[in-house]
Motif scaffolding. Structure first.
Motif, PDB file in Angstrom:
ATOM      1  N   MET A   1       0.840  -1.200   0.000  1.00  0.00           N
ATOM      2  CA  MET A   1       0.000   0.000   0.000  1.00  0.00           C
ATOM      3  C   MET A   1       0.876   1.252   0.000  1.00  0.00           C
ATOM      4  SD  MET A   1      -3.378   0.572   0.226  1.00  0.00           S
ATOM      5  CE  MET A   1      -4.544   1.834   0.722  1.00  0.00           C
ATOM      6  N   ALA A   2       0.490   2.168  -0.813  1.00  0.00           N
ATOM      7  CA  ALA A   2       1.262   3.414  -0.926  1.00  0.00           C
ATOM      8  C   ALA A   2       0.378   4.568  -0.453  1.00  0.00           C
ATOM      9  CB  ALA A   2       1.661   3.617  -2.391  1.00  0.00           C
ATOM     10  N   PRO A   3       0.873   5.771  -0.269  1.00  0.00           N
ATOM     11  CA  PRO A   3       2.280   6.176  -0.342  1.00  0.00           C
ATOM     12  C   PRO A   3       3.150   5.493   0.715  1.00  0.00           C
ATOM     13  CG  PRO A   3       0.843   8.008   0.318  1.00  0.00           C
ATOM     14  CD  PRO A   3      -0.025   6.874   0.014  1.00  0.00           C
ATOM     15  N   ILE A   4       4.219   4.903   0.249  1.00  0.00           N
ATOM     16  CA  ILE A   4       5.000   3.990   1.069  1.00  0.00           C
ATOM     17  C   ILE A   4       5.617   4.647   2.296  1.00  0.00           C
ATOM     18  CG2 ILE A   4       7.086   2.591   1.053  1.00  0.00           C
ATOM     19  CD1 ILE A   4       6.341   1.765  -1.784  1.00  0.00           C
ATOM     20  N   ILE A   5       6.257   5.774   2.095  1.00  0.00           N
ATOM     21  CA  ILE A   5       7.028   6.344   3.213  1.00  0.00           C
ATOM     22  C   ILE A   5       6.148   6.891   4.339  1.00  0.00           C
ATOM     23  CG2 ILE A   5       8.684   8.157   3.842  1.00  0.00           C
ATOM     24  CD1 ILE A   5      10.083   7.534   1.148  1.00  0.00           C
TER      25      ILE A   5
ATOM     26  N   LEU B   1      -3.856   3.098  -9.791  1.00  0.00           N
ATOM     27  CA  LEU B   1      -3.322   2.614  -8.503  1.00  0.00           C
ATOM     28  C   LEU B   1      -4.420   2.622  -7.448  1.00  0.00           C
ATOM     29  CD1 LEU B   1       0.160   4.386  -8.241  1.00  0.00           C
ATOM     30  CD2 LEU B   1      -0.270   1.958  -8.555  1.00  0.00           C
ATOM     31  N   ASN B   2      -5.225   3.671  -7.480  1.00  0.00           N
ATOM     32  CA  ASN B   2      -6.316   3.779  -6.513  1.00  0.00           C
ATOM     33  C   ASN B   2      -7.337   2.677  -6.748  1.00  0.00           C
ATOM     34  OD1 ASN B   2      -7.889   4.932  -4.467  1.00  0.00           O
ATOM     35  ND2 ASN B   2      -9.048   6.151  -5.945  1.00  0.00           N
ATOM     36  N   TYR B   3      -7.613   2.423  -8.016  1.00  0.00           N
ATOM     37  CA  TYR B   3      -8.598   1.404  -8.347  1.00  0.00           C
ATOM     38  C   TYR B   3      -8.136   0.038  -7.869  1.00  0.00           C
ATOM     39  CZ  TYR B   3     -11.771  -1.563 -10.872  1.00  0.00           C
ATOM     40  OH  TYR B   3     -12.705  -2.497 -11.170  1.00  0.00           O
ATOM     41  N   LEU B   4      -6.864  -0.218  -8.033  1.00  0.00           N
ATOM     42  CA  LEU B   4      -6.323  -1.515  -7.631  1.00  0.00           C
ATOM     43  C   LEU B   4      -6.070  -1.580  -6.122  1.00  0.00           C
ATOM     44  CD1 LEU B   4      -3.780  -1.915 -10.565  1.00  0.00           C
ATOM     45  CD2 LEU B   4      -5.971  -3.086 -10.304  1.00  0.00           C
ATOM     46  N   GLY B   5      -6.389  -0.509  -5.436  1.00  0.00           N
ATOM     47  CA  GLY B   5      -6.194  -0.500  -3.988  1.00  0.00           C
ATOM     48  C   GLY B   5      -4.738  -0.430  -3.590  1.00  0.00           C
TER      49      GLY B   5
END
Lengths: 200, 172, 212
Positions: free
Chosen positions: A1-5, A70-74
């Motif tokens: 899951m992102a944003p990673i940092i 990216l949002n769609y794929l969660g």
């Protein structure tokens, strides 16, 4: 899951390292695209070179569509991603002032840094000017503050304001961009300036 | 002129790459690109060094001081340092490293310098008022579909187009 | 052949973009991830103090007069009337989810900062709103107690302490003067809810960005 940092609570040092690496990519691509040349940038406004339009919109669309997927794929939590705060008046007045600075100075802050990196003296002067401009803003901030903070409406998304899905808005933006690319390339032929193009 | 320069990258390809860099910024750190913020940090830090008392009492500069870290230890400062390095690397590969004042042959160096200074000052000032420049507000803002991003983009490019006629002698 | 080369990049780029845009447009709408927060995520956020605002941050926000935050006092009306932070509105904890007040805590415009005497009540309020998927809510770490010990009655650091400690102290003294009427900065223009947005430096809160 992102944003990673931010999501994993990694240290600030790692965040700054990421910033540095991202910056290298940013600077490299800007320079490769020719954004280190003020006459190439200005070409946008006289029609002889619309590189700015092409690069700018292609980049915005790539990132936009990328975020939607990216949002769609969660894979990314968009509730954490920064969305620009919208202060109606200061955004408009600031934008107009920046536009004037663009056509007068021939750079914007990002491109001036990139151009300064390869030795463009006009870009270094532009950066100097920017620092002065920011300093003046600081000096006059008390006076400007009412305008600066006026008409705050949160951080709205255009898709929400229009009441359409993000994807549909992206499609509309792409459609407009494709039209602009087509018209732009026509303009490039119409306002062709070989004398300038061979120098930049 | 002997031309050893390599050509620029195809703009659409460059756009896709720039978009991927921007996407990487969002994916890794949750925020977009920027530039003017780093310049602001530099100004704040300089003012703080010259007159710390004034810097903290000024209601704008003071906002960015007093934290545990120096204003220079910010995301955008490091990113912009990266831009310098990245631009330099690209320029080196392409054989474009050269000290020069780029201008239209119709104007003098002096005029170009003055215009760059004025343009820079306007851009710097506007970027603070508008809370971000072409990269931070317009490009990154457009990618996250923010209204502010689109408004800023339209204002920047719209004004530049509107004024282009009056400044044409400096460019074409 | 030259001619073709001039056209093709645009055509390829346009075609790919339109195709991607079409796919993006026909994708079914995504679920809002923030409404599906499970207990584990909630605990993690709580542990990371991702939505906590420190008293120093809050003081700066109030001094800066940013219009985007709304302070919400969760204590009883009596306590609120005796003392409350400048610009705060009173929503007693037990009426937080009543019809009158829900529009204040479930909204997309302002950033709310809950506070109480300590941290318990405000954290609880934050957890409840977070679980319901409400956005933009934060809580004051340490509450009013810490506000008094740190901002109103700051203790000077020992001579041996770091420069940062002294800077922080200076900052607090300045804030104290600001809030106790001994104005050193500028008159507080606290009209009802005209205050300031938390400058998030914390973990799981919307990332601070832009380039202003």
């Amino acid at each position: 899951m992102a944003p990673i940092i931010p999501l994993n609570g990694y240290t600030e040092e790692l965040n700054l390292l990421a910033a540095f690496l991202i910056g290298i990519g940013f600077g490299f691509v800007l320079e490769q695209a020719g954004f280190s040349s003020s006459r190439k940038l200005a070409g946008m406004f006289y029609g002889y070179d619309i590189t700015v339009l092409k690069v700018f919109f292609t980049a915005a669309i790539t990132a936009m569509v990328g975020l939607i997927f990216l949002n769609y794929l969660g894979l990314i939590d968009m509730s954490i991603v920064y969305i620009n705060q919208y202060y109606i008046k200061s955004a408009i007045v600031g934008g107009v002032i920046m536009g004037a600075g663009f056509i007068i100075g021939g750079f914007c802050p990002g491109t001036s840094v990139c151009a300064a990196a390869i030795g463009k003296i006009d870009a270094m002067i532009f950066i100097g000017g920017s620092l002065i401009g920011i300093f003046i803003f600081g000096l006059t901030y008390d006076w400007l503050e009412p305008l600066y903070n006026d008409a705050f409406v949160g951080a709205p998304k255009l898709s929400e304001e229009l009441g359409i899905k993000d994807g549909l808005l992206a499609f509309a933006v792409i459609f407009m961009a494709v039209m602009m690319f087509w018209l732009g390339e026509k303009a490039e032929k119409m306002f062709k300036r070989d004398d300038i193009s061979k120098e930049i | 002129m002997i031309d050893t320069k390599t050509k620029y990258m195809n703009p659409y390809l460059a756009g896709v790459l720039l978009g991927l860099v921007l996407l990487a910024a969002f994916y890794l750190t949750g925020r977009g690109l920027g530039a003017s913020g780093a310049m602001k940090s530099a100004v704040v830090a300089t003012v703080d060094v010259v007159d710390a008392n004034y810097a903290t009492t000024n209601s704008f500069f003071g906002k960015f001081l007093g934290g545990p870290n120096s204003p220079m230890k910010s995301w955008l400062v490091f990113e912009v340092l990266g831009v310098l390095v990245g631009g330099f690397i690209s320029g080196a590969f392409a054989g474009r490293l050269k000290f020069k004042i780029e201008k239209s042959p119709n104007i003098t160096n002096r005029r170009r310098i003055i215009l760059a200074l004025i343009g820079g000052a306007l851009f710097g000032f506007g970027s603070q008022l508008g809370r971000g420049c072409t990269s931070g507000a317009a490009l990154s803002g457009m990618a996250v579909l923010s209204v502010a991003g689109y408004v800023t983009m339209v204002c920047i490019f719209g004004t530049a187009f509107a004024l282009a006629y009056f400044f044409r002698k400096n460019w074409i | 052949m030259k001619k073709v080369n001039n056209y093709t990049p645009r055509l390829i780029a346009s075609l790919v973009m339109v195709l991607m845009g079409f796919v993006a447009a026909v994708l079914p709408p995504t679920k809002n991830s923030s409404t599906e927060l499970n207990a584990e995520q909630l605990l993690r956020e709580l542990k990371l103090e991702s939505h906590a605002v420190s008293v120093d941050e809050l003081a700066q926000l109030l001094i800066d007069k940013d219009p985007s935050i709304l302070l919400i006092d969760l204590r009883s009306k009596t306590e609120y009337d005796t003392f409350h932070l400048p610009g705060a509105i009173n929503i007693p904890f037990d009426s937080l989810f009543t019809e009158n007040w829900v529009p204040y805590v479930d909204q997309g415009m302002r950033n709310n900062v809950f506070y109480s005497n300590g941290t318990t009540l405000s954290t609880e309020a934050w957890m409840l709103t977070r679980q319901r998927g409400f956005k933009n809510n934060y809580y004051l770490r340490g509450g009013l107690n810490e506000w008094f010990t740190d901002i109103i009655l700051p203790v000077p650091p020992e001579a041996t302490e770091s420069k940062a400690a002294f800077d922080l102290y200076q900052k607090r003294v300045g804030a104290k003067m600001f809030f106790t009427g001994n104005t050193a900065i500028s008159a507080p223009a606290q009209s009802e809810s005209e205050i300031k947005l938390p400058v998030p430096q914390k973990k799981k809160q919307r990332v601070e960005g832009g380039c202003s």
